[in-house]
Design a protein around this motif. Structure first.
Motif, PDB file in Angstrom:
ATOM      1  N   GLY A 101       7.542-159.527 106.132  1.00 16.31           N
ATOM      2  CA  GLY A 101       6.449-159.662 105.183  1.00 16.31           C
ATOM      3  C   GLY A 101       6.313-161.127 104.814  1.00 16.31           C
ATOM      4  O   GLY A 101       7.217-161.693 104.205  1.00 16.31           O
ATOM      5  N   ALA A 102       5.218-161.744 105.216  1.00 19.77           N
ATOM      6  CA  ALA A 102       5.024-163.167 104.956  1.00 19.77           C
ATOM      7  C   ALA A 102       5.000-163.424 103.457  1.00 19.77           C
ATOM      8  O   ALA A 102       4.349-162.711 102.697  1.00 19.77           O
ATOM      9  N   GLY A 103       5.751-164.428 103.020  1.00 16.81           N
ATOM     10  CA  GLY A 103       5.767-164.801 101.613  1.00 16.81           C
ATOM     11  C   GLY A 103       6.445-163.786 100.726  1.00 16.81           C
ATOM     12  O   GLY A 103       6.131-163.697  99.540  1.00 16.81           O
ATOM     13  N   ALA A 104       7.365-162.998 101.289  1.00 20.03           N
ATOM     14  CA  ALA A 104       8.035-161.961 100.499  1.00 20.03           C
ATOM     15  C   ALA A 104       9.544-162.060 100.663  1.00 20.03           C
ATOM     16  O   ALA A 104      10.050-162.377 101.740  1.00 20.03           O
ATOM     17  N   ASP A 105      10.244-161.794  99.581  1.00 17.97           N
ATOM     18  CA  ASP A 105      11.684-161.596  99.644  1.00 17.97           C
ATOM     19  C   ASP A 105      11.894-160.115  99.912  1.00 17.97           C
ATOM     20  O   ASP A 105      11.259-159.270  99.260  1.00 17.97           O
ATOM     21  N   ILE A 106      12.759-159.792 100.859  1.00 21.02           N
ATOM     22  CA  ILE A 106      12.952-158.400 101.255  1.00 21.02           C
ATOM     23  C   ILE A 106      14.344-157.961 100.835  1.00 21.02           C
ATOM     24  O   ILE A 106      15.336-158.594 101.177  1.00 21.02           O
ATOM     25  N   LEU A 107      14.378-156.872 100.080  1.00 15.96           N
ATOM     26  CA  LEU A 107      15.627-156.314  99.570  1.00 15.96           C
ATOM     27  C   LEU A 107      15.735-154.865 100.014  1.00 15.96           C
ATOM     28  O   LEU A 107      14.734-154.243 100.389  1.00 15.96           O
ATOM     29  N   PHE A 108      16.949-154.324  99.919  1.00 15.40           N
ATOM     30  CA  PHE A 108      17.187-152.953 100.372  1.00 15.40           C
ATOM     31  C   PHE A 108      17.977-152.189  99.331  1.00 15.40           C
ATOM     32  O   PHE A 108      18.643-152.767  98.482  1.00 15.40           O
ATOM     33  N   SER A 109      17.917-150.866  99.417  1.00 12.75           N
ATOM     34  CA  SER A 109      18.661-149.987  98.524  1.00 12.75           C
ATOM     35  C   SER A 109      19.421-148.966  99.361  1.00 12.75           C
ATOM     36  O   SER A 109      18.949-148.531 100.410  1.00 12.75           O
ATOM     37  N   THR A 110      20.603-148.595  98.866  1.00 11.76           N
ATOM     38  CA  THR A 110      21.369-147.510  99.489  1.00 11.76           C
ATOM     39  C   THR A 110      21.535-146.343  98.524  1.00 11.76           C
ATOM     40  O   THR A 110      22.182-145.360  98.848  1.00 11.76           O
ATOM     41  N   ASP A 111      20.944-146.466  97.332  1.00  9.58           N
ATOM     42  CA  ASP A 111      21.143-145.447  96.295  1.00  9.58           C
ATOM     43  C   ASP A 111      19.840-144.787  95.848  1.00  9.58           C
ATOM     44  O   ASP A 111      19.660-144.473  94.684  1.00  9.58           O
ATOM     45  N   GLY A 112      18.938-144.589  96.777  1.00  9.77           N
ATOM     46  CA  GLY A 112      17.702-143.894  96.451  1.00  9.77           C
ATOM     47  C   GLY A 112      16.697-144.740  95.697  1.00  9.77           C
ATOM     48  O   GLY A 112      15.798-144.211  95.052  1.00  9.77           O
ATOM     49  N   GLY A 113      16.823-146.063  95.765  1.00 14.28           N
ATOM     50  CA  GLY A 113      15.866-146.942  95.112  1.00 14.28           C
ATOM     51  C   GLY A 113      16.221-147.309  93.684  1.00 14.28           C
ATOM     52  O   GLY A 113      15.397-147.888  92.991  1.00 14.28           O
ATOM     53  N   ASN A 114      17.434-146.994  93.256  1.00 14.46           N
ATOM     54  CA  ASN A 114      17.842-147.344  91.890  1.00 14.46           C
ATOM     55  C   ASN A 114      18.203-148.818  91.758  1.00 14.46           C
ATOM     56  O   ASN A 114      17.996-149.416  90.709  1.00 14.46           O
ATOM     57  N   SER A 115      18.773-149.417  92.805  1.00 13.69           N
ATOM     58  CA  SER A 115      19.119-150.832  92.784  1.00 13.69           C
ATOM     59  C   SER A 115      18.835-151.421  94.160  1.00 13.69           C
ATOM     60  O   SER A 115      18.879-150.708  95.166  1.00 13.69           O
ATOM     61  N   PHE A 116      18.542-152.726  94.174  1.00 16.36           N
ATOM     62  CA  PHE A 116      18.182-153.412  95.415  1.00 16.36           C
ATOM     63  C   PHE A 116      18.971-154.704  95.533  1.00 16.36           C
ATOM     64  O   PHE A 116      19.304-155.330  94.528  1.00 16.36           O
ATOM     65  N   ALA A 117      19.253-155.116  96.778  1.00 16.66           N
ATOM     66  CA  ALA A 117      19.958-156.366  97.037  1.00 16.66           C
ATOM     67  C   ALA A 117      19.665-156.811  98.468  1.00 16.66           C
ATOM     68  O   ALA A 117      19.140-156.049  99.280  1.00 16.66           O
ATOM     69  N   LYS A 118      20.033-158.063  98.754  1.00 18.11           N
ATOM     70  CA  LYS A 118      19.956-158.573 100.127  1.00 18.11           C
ATOM     71  C   LYS A 118      21.006-157.840 100.956  1.00 18.11           C
ATOM     72  O   LYS A 118      22.028-157.404 100.425  1.00 18.11           O
ATOM     73  N   PRO A 119      20.793-157.714 102.263  1.00 17.12           N
ATOM     74  CA  PRO A 119      21.763-156.994 103.101  1.00 17.12           C
ATOM     75  C   PRO A 119      23.198-157.487 102.948  1.00 17.12           C
ATOM     76  O   PRO A 119      24.125-156.683 102.916  1.00 17.12           O
ATOM     77  N   SER A 120      23.397-158.789 102.833  1.00 20.68           N
ATOM     78  CA  SER A 120      24.756-159.329 102.721  1.00 20.68           C
ATOM     79  C   SER A 120      25.411-159.016 101.381  1.00 20.68           C
ATOM     80  O   SER A 120      26.622-159.147 101.230  1.00 20.68           O
ATOM     81  N   GLU A 121      24.600-158.575 100.411  1.00 24.61           N
ATOM     82  CA  GLU A 121      25.110-158.272  99.068  1.00 24.61           C
ATOM     83  C   GLU A 121      25.043-156.780  98.749  1.00 24.61           C
ATOM     84  O   GLU A 121      25.281-156.368  97.623  1.00 24.61           O
ATOM     85  N   LEU A 122      24.685-155.984  99.742  1.00 21.31           N
ATOM     86  CA  LEU A 122      24.498-154.553  99.538  1.00 21.31           C
ATOM     87  C   LEU A 122      25.715-153.820 100.081  1.00 21.31           C
ATOM     88  O   LEU A 122      25.978-153.836 101.280  1.00 21.31           O
ATOM     89  N   TYR A 123      26.427-153.171  99.206  1.00 21.84           N
ATOM     90  CA  TYR A 123      27.685-152.539  99.597  1.00 21.84           C
ATOM     91  C   TYR A 123      27.519-151.049  99.825  1.00 21.84           C
ATOM     92  O   TYR A 123      26.672-150.400  99.216  1.00 21.84           O
ATOM     93  N   ALA A 124      28.357-150.527 100.699  1.00 21.92           N
ATOM     94  CA  ALA A 124      28.364-149.101 100.985  1.00 21.92           C
ATOM     95  C   ALA A 124      28.665-148.347  99.699  1.00 21.92           C
ATOM     96  O   ALA A 124      29.437-148.809  98.863  1.00 21.92           O
ATOM     97  N   SER A 125      28.067-147.228  99.533  1.00 22.25           N
ATOM     98  CA  SER A 125      28.240-146.423  98.330  1.00 22.25           C
ATOM     99  C   SER A 125      29.716-146.201  98.018  1.00 22.25           C
ATOM    100  O   SER A 125      30.468-145.690  98.839  1.00 22.25           O
TER     101      SER A 125
END
Length: 163
Positions: A101-125
């Motif tokens: 996504g141009a001009g966007a910071d992209i984050l991810f969630s592993t907990d159903g969208g309750n919290s988001f982080a960069k892949p390197s900062e996203l820990y397994a449940s």
């Protein structure tokens, strides 16, 4: 104007199987006319012609689906602090590194969208020592760095494999 577009799971099994372009519902604090469309396509190879993208009307197990989110500001005022959350479609697995996504910071969630982080900062449940694998992602968030001016359109994309 602050906005968060949080559509329901637009990519339910019917979307993955039928390849329907779905218009998202604008939710949260936003009450204007921002628009979100989600399109699912598959890539097919044509002998001697390369490949083309077609609506994902049928999907086979293991097939990759290409999703495009089209975010449009039909209003007369810029949308600032715009964040788009997208649940990963049911019965799919996110393809690592495919969200753009141009001009966007992209984050991810592993907990159903309750919290988001960069892949390197996203820990397994439940395990703060092990970084989460892409197949554990449940949601993607695009945070636009710049206001979306009136009548502008921005695209966000990702890929997922049908399981």
């Amino acid at each position: 104007m602050n906005a968060r577009i949080s559509p329901n799971n637009l990519g339910a099994v019917c979307l993955a199987l039928l390849g329907i372009a779905v218009s998202g519902v604008v939710m949260g604090q936003l009450t204007n006319n921002a628009e979100l469309d989600l399109v699912a396509e598959v890539r097919i190879t044509q002998v001697g012609k390369g490949y083309q993208f077609v609506p994902a009307t049928t999907v086979e197990q293991g097939q990759e689906i290409f999703y495009t989110l089209r975010i449009r500001n039909p209003g007369d005022a810029p949308l600032t602090t715009l964040s788009i959350d997208q649940a990963l479609p049911t019965n799919t697995r996110y393809v690592a590194g495919s969200a753009t996504g141009a001009g966007a910071d992209i984050l991810f969630s592993t907990d159903g969208g309750n919290s988001f982080a960069k892949p390197s900062e996203l820990y397994a449940s439940g395990d703060e020592r092990r970084v989460a694998a892409a197949d554990q992602y449940t949601h993607i968030r695009w945070q636009l760095r710049y206001p979306l001016v009136p009548h502008a359109i921005v695209l966000a994309r990702f890929r997922a494999v049908f399981m």
